[in-house]
Design a protein around this motif. Structure first.
Motif, PDB file in Angstrom:
ATOM      1  N   GLU A  13       7.500  10.422 -15.579  1.00 14.96           N
ATOM      2  CA  GLU A  13       8.690  10.111 -16.386  1.00 14.96           C
ATOM      3  C   GLU A  13       9.882  10.949 -15.947  1.00 14.96           C
ATOM      4  O   GLU A  13      11.019  10.465 -15.913  1.00 14.96           O
ATOM      5  CB  GLU A  13       8.384  10.327 -17.862  1.00 14.96           C
ATOM      6  N   ALA A  14       9.642  12.202 -15.608  1.00 13.87           N
ATOM      7  CA  ALA A  14      10.723  13.067 -15.126  1.00 13.87           C
ATOM      8  C   ALA A  14      11.246  12.560 -13.783  1.00 13.87           C
ATOM      9  O   ALA A  14      12.459  12.510 -13.550  1.00 13.87           O
ATOM     10  CB  ALA A  14      10.227  14.503 -15.001  1.00 13.87           C
ATOM     11  N   ALA A  30      12.439  19.863  -6.643  1.00 15.17           N
ATOM     12  CA  ALA A  30      13.098  20.875  -7.473  1.00 15.17           C
ATOM     13  C   ALA A  30      13.798  20.228  -8.667  1.00 15.17           C
ATOM     14  O   ALA A  30      13.715  20.725  -9.798  1.00 15.17           O
ATOM     15  CB  ALA A  30      14.099  21.658  -6.638  1.00 15.17           C
ATOM     16  N   LYS A  31      14.502  19.115  -8.441  1.00 17.05           N
ATOM     17  CA  LYS A  31      15.195  18.431  -9.537  1.00 17.05           C
ATOM     18  C   LYS A  31      14.204  17.811 -10.521  1.00 17.05           C
ATOM     19  O   LYS A  31      14.438  17.813 -11.736  1.00 17.05           O
ATOM     20  CB  LYS A  31      16.124  17.363  -8.977  1.00 17.05           C
ATOM     21  N   ILE A  32      13.117  17.266  -9.991  1.00 15.19           N
ATOM     22  CA  ILE A  32      12.100  16.671 -10.864  1.00 15.19           C
ATOM     23  C   ILE A  32      11.440  17.753 -11.710  1.00 15.19           C
ATOM     24  O   ILE A  32      11.203  17.567 -12.907  1.00 15.19           O
ATOM     25  CB  ILE A  32      11.055  15.915 -10.022  1.00 15.19           C
ATOM     26  N   ALA A  33      11.169  18.885 -11.095  1.00 17.20           N
ATOM     27  CA  ALA A  33      10.569  19.999 -11.829  1.00 17.20           C
ATOM     28  C   ALA A  33      11.505  20.478 -12.939  1.00 17.20           C
ATOM     29  O   ALA A  33      11.068  20.766 -14.062  1.00 17.20           O
ATOM     30  CB  ALA A  33      10.256  21.143 -10.870  1.00 17.20           C
ATOM     31  N   ALA A  34      12.797  20.560 -12.631  1.00 20.40           N
ATOM     32  CA  ALA A  34      13.763  20.975 -13.641  1.00 20.40           C
ATOM     33  C   ALA A  34      13.825  19.972 -14.785  1.00 20.40           C
ATOM     34  O   ALA A  34      13.911  20.340 -15.963  1.00 20.40           O
ATOM     35  CB  ALA A  34      15.141  21.144 -13.004  1.00 20.40           C
ATOM     36  N   GLN A  35      13.781  18.668 -14.449  1.00 15.80           N
ATOM     37  CA  GLN A  35      13.811  17.621 -15.470  1.00 15.80           C
ATOM     38  C   GLN A  35      12.593  17.725 -16.391  1.00 15.80           C
ATOM     39  O   GLN A  35      12.696  17.530 -17.605  1.00 15.80           O
ATOM     40  CB  GLN A  35      13.839  16.242 -14.795  1.00 15.80           C
ATOM     41  N   ALA A  36      11.453  18.029 -15.794  1.00 14.85           N
ATOM     42  CA  ALA A  36      10.205  18.119 -16.567  1.00 14.85           C
ATOM     43  C   ALA A  36      10.011  19.489 -17.189  1.00 14.85           C
ATOM     44  O   ALA A  36       9.061  19.682 -17.960  1.00 14.85           O
ATOM     45  CB  ALA A  36       9.015  17.802 -15.668  1.00 14.85           C
ATOM     46  N   VAL A  57       5.994   6.304  -9.180  1.00 13.32           N
ATOM     47  CA  VAL A  57       7.056   5.906 -10.107  1.00 13.32           C
ATOM     48  C   VAL A  57       7.434   4.446  -9.881  1.00 13.32           C
ATOM     49  O   VAL A  57       7.545   3.658 -10.831  1.00 13.32           O
ATOM     50  CB  VAL A  57       8.292   6.817  -9.930  1.00 13.32           C
ATOM     51  N   TRP A  58       7.628   4.068  -8.623  1.00 14.08           N
ATOM     52  CA  TRP A  58       8.017   2.691  -8.287  1.00 14.08           C
ATOM     53  C   TRP A  58       6.914   1.706  -8.673  1.00 14.08           C
ATOM     54  O   TRP A  58       7.194   0.665  -9.277  1.00 14.08           O
ATOM     55  CB  TRP A  58       8.324   2.605  -6.797  1.00 14.08           C
ATOM     56  N   LEU A  59       5.683   2.036  -8.343  1.00 12.61           N
ATOM     57  CA  LEU A  59       4.564   1.134  -8.652  1.00 12.61           C
ATOM     58  C   LEU A  59       4.420   0.926 -10.157  1.00 12.61           C
ATOM     59  O   LEU A  59       4.179  -0.191 -10.612  1.00 12.61           O
ATOM     60  CB  LEU A  59       3.263   1.694  -8.082  1.00 12.61           C
ATOM     61  N   ALA A  98      16.334   2.886 -17.119  1.00 12.78           N
ATOM     62  CA  ALA A  98      15.965   3.723 -15.971  1.00 12.78           C
ATOM     63  C   ALA A  98      15.103   2.937 -14.991  1.00 12.78           C
ATOM     64  O   ALA A  98      15.355   2.952 -13.777  1.00 12.78           O
ATOM     65  CB  ALA A  98      15.225   4.978 -16.444  1.00 12.78           C
ATOM     66  N   GLU A  99      14.086   2.243 -15.505  1.00 12.80           N
ATOM     67  CA  GLU A  99      13.224   1.449 -14.635  1.00 12.80           C
ATOM     68  C   GLU A  99      14.012   0.343 -13.949  1.00 12.80           C
ATOM     69  O   GLU A  99      13.802   0.052 -12.760  1.00 12.80           O
ATOM     70  CB  GLU A  99      12.079   0.833 -15.452  1.00 12.80           C
TER      71      GLU A  99
END
Length: 199
Positions: A13-14, A30-36, A57-59, A98-99
């Protein structure tokens, strides 16, 4: 055993949020980790690479959309099911922005990279076959045939035109207003009339 603080679904989800906002190229670990709000190590512990994570994520986005879309085609009123499927696109975009940004503003090739595991590549190919088979089966139910011209009209009326109608709003960071539903419906009827019967 202490339960894991971060689950796969939380990280996916992040990653979805970051990729939808900044595009797949901008979705760094790094950005995904920050989001999560998670350490990067937690991500690499679950996903062997950034490409694999973005592939998941895409699948997931495509699978969820496609399953809901195909389910509409099983309606007992075939003509109503066709229109419902076309109108599903703008409605889905409003509820799953988002999707939708992920699928409509970026190409499959932006996610489908050589680093994908074989299992993920096979799943992507299966999704393509599933959608094609569902459309062909529905075309026969709706029109009594599945020749190339009829299939082309059906695909435009039920998929391509609705997606084209919502894309400009996604590009501007918004969602389609109710008027888009009316435009999608009008386009649907005009296109379907070319099959020899206005569905």
């Amino acid at each position: 055993m202490r339960p894991a603080r971060f689950k796969d679904v939380d990280i996916i989800e992040a990653a979805l949020a970051v990729a939808a906002r900044e595009g797949p190229a901008g979705a760094s670990i790094a950005k995904i980790a920050a989001q999560a709000d998670a350490p990067t190590g937690s991500i690499y512990h679950r996903f062997r690479s950034r490409d694999v994570l973005l592939g998941e994520v895409w699948l997931k986005a495509v699978t969820d959309f496609q399953n809901a879309y195909i389910k509409l085609l099983d309606g007992s009123d075939v003509e109503r099911a066709a229109l419902d499927a076309a109108l599903f696109v703008p409605r889905y975009v409003r509820e799953n922005t988002a999707e939708a940004r992920l699928m409509l503003l970026h190409r499959r090739e932006d996610f489908l990279v050589p680093g994908w595991p074989v299992k993920m590549l096979e799943q992507a190919e299966m999704l393509g076959r599933q959608m094609q088979a569902a459309q062909q089966h529905f075309c026969r139910k709706l029109t009594g045939r599945d020749d190339r011209k009829t299939m082309r009209i059906l695909c435009y009326a039920m998929v391509e035109a609705p997606m084209g109608a919502v894309r400009p709003y996604l590009e501007k960071g918004g969602t389609p207003p109710p008027l888009v539903d009316s435009l999608v419906e009008a386009t649907f009827h005009a296109a379907m009339a070319l099959t020899g019967g206005d569905a």
